[in-house]
Design a protein around this motif. Structure first.
Motif, short mmCIF file in Angstrom:
data_model
loop_
_atom_site.label_atom_id
_atom_site.label_comp_id
_atom_site.label_asym_id
_atom_site.label_seq_id
_atom_site.Cartn_x
_atom_site.Cartn_y
_atom_site.Cartn_z
N HIS A 48 0.84 -1.20 0.00
CA HIS A 48 0.00 0.00 0.00
C HIS A 48 0.88 1.26 0.00
O HIS A 48 0.55 2.24 -0.68
CB HIS A 48 -0.96 0.00 1.19
N VAL A 51 -8.99 8.03 0.84
CA VAL A 51 -10.21 7.70 1.57
C VAL A 51 -10.55 6.22 1.46
O VAL A 51 -11.40 5.72 2.20
CB VAL A 51 -11.40 8.57 1.12
N SER A 52 -9.88 5.52 0.54
CA SER A 52 -10.12 4.09 0.38
C SER A 52 -8.90 3.47 -0.29
O SER A 52 -8.30 4.09 -1.18
CB SER A 52 -11.36 3.86 -0.48
N SER A 53 -8.55 2.27 0.14
CA SER A 53 -7.42 1.57 -0.44
C SER A 53 -7.64 0.08 -0.29
O SER A 53 -8.06 -0.39 0.77
CB SER A 53 -6.13 2.00 0.30
N SER A 54 -7.37 -0.66 -1.36
CA SER A 54 -7.49 -2.12 -1.29
C SER A 54 -6.44 -2.75 -2.19
O SER A 54 -5.93 -2.09 -3.11
CB SER A 54 -8.88 -2.58 -1.72
N THR A 57 -12.75 13.75 -6.68
CA THR A 57 -12.32 12.37 -6.43
C THR A 57 -11.58 11.77 -7.62
O THR A 57 -11.99 11.95 -8.77
CB THR A 57 -13.55 11.50 -6.10
N GLU A 115 -10.01 7.91 -8.66
CA GLU A 115 -9.81 6.49 -8.34
C GLU A 115 -8.69 5.97 -9.22
O GLU A 115 -8.77 6.05 -10.45
CB GLU A 115 -11.08 5.68 -8.57
N THR A 117 -6.68 -0.68 -5.74
CA THR A 117 -7.27 0.62 -6.03
C THR A 117 -7.00 1.54 -4.86
O THR A 117 -6.92 1.11 -3.70
CB THR A 117 -8.79 0.53 -6.25
N VAL A 118 -6.85 2.81 -5.18
CA VAL A 118 -6.72 3.87 -4.18
C VAL A 118 -7.65 4.99 -4.63
O VAL A 118 -7.63 5.38 -5.80
CB VAL A 118 -5.26 4.39 -4.08
N VAL A 119 -8.46 5.46 -3.69
CA VAL A 119 -9.35 6.59 -3.98
C VAL A 119 -8.84 7.78 -3.16
O VAL A 119 -8.65 7.67 -1.95
CB VAL A 119 -10.81 6.27 -3.61
N GLN A 120 -8.62 8.88 -3.87
CA GLN A 120 -8.17 10.12 -3.24
C GLN A 120 -9.24 11.19 -3.42
O GLN A 120 -9.89 11.25 -4.46
CB GLN A 120 -6.90 10.67 -3.89
#
Length: 146
Positions: A35, A64-67, A93, A95, A113-116
């Motif tokens: 990550h 705000v999200s990461s997987s 946003t 992605e 995926t990473v969402v900023q």
């Protein structure tokens, strides 16, 4: 689990030189470190290609999200590359789709995926991406996954 993406899906790559401390107790790159590799690739792109000042600039970008999914187990002393693409640009946003490759290999070791969300630093509120940043990020747009 998703399918391992192919190198040909990406047009931008960021090099990663692994370090001994990147390995977990099993001798493989720790998941949290992957990550970190993804975030480093995004930040390097924003600084080098979009000329953003992420420390003191008007805009700040927050994850705000990461997987991530893992397909192979790299470890120190691997040299790796992060493929970086964009799957969605919407308002404030972004992605990103990322994949970790060994040089010359077509299938990824890991993908995620990473969402900023971009905010105006002084107000701390989300703001639409500036047009120049949208254009730069649109250059990383990936084909939709099947």
């Amino acid at each position: 689990m998703t399918e391992s993406p192919n190198r040909t899906a990406f047009s931008h790559f960021h090099p990663i030189l692994t370090r001994p401390q990147d390995n977990d107790v099993n001798g493989h790159i720790a998941g949290a470190t992957v990550h970190g590799f993804f975030e480093a690739a995004i930040q390097a792109f924003l600084v080098e290609q979009a000329d953003l000042d992420l420390r003191d600039g008007q805009l700040a970008a927050f994850v705000v999200s990461s997987s991530a999914d893992f397909f192979a187990l790299p470890g120190f002393p691997d040299v790796l590359e992060v493929g970086l693409g964009v799957t969605r640009l919407a308002g404030s946003t972004v992605e990103y789709r990322l994949a970790l490759f060994r040089p010359g290999e077509t299938d990824a070791c890991a993908a995620g995926t990473v969402v900023q969300v971009f905010i105006e630093r002084a107000e701390g509120r989300p703001v639409p991406l500036p047009e120049t940043l949208q254009v730069i990020l649109a250059g990383l747009q990936l084909e939709p996954r099947a």
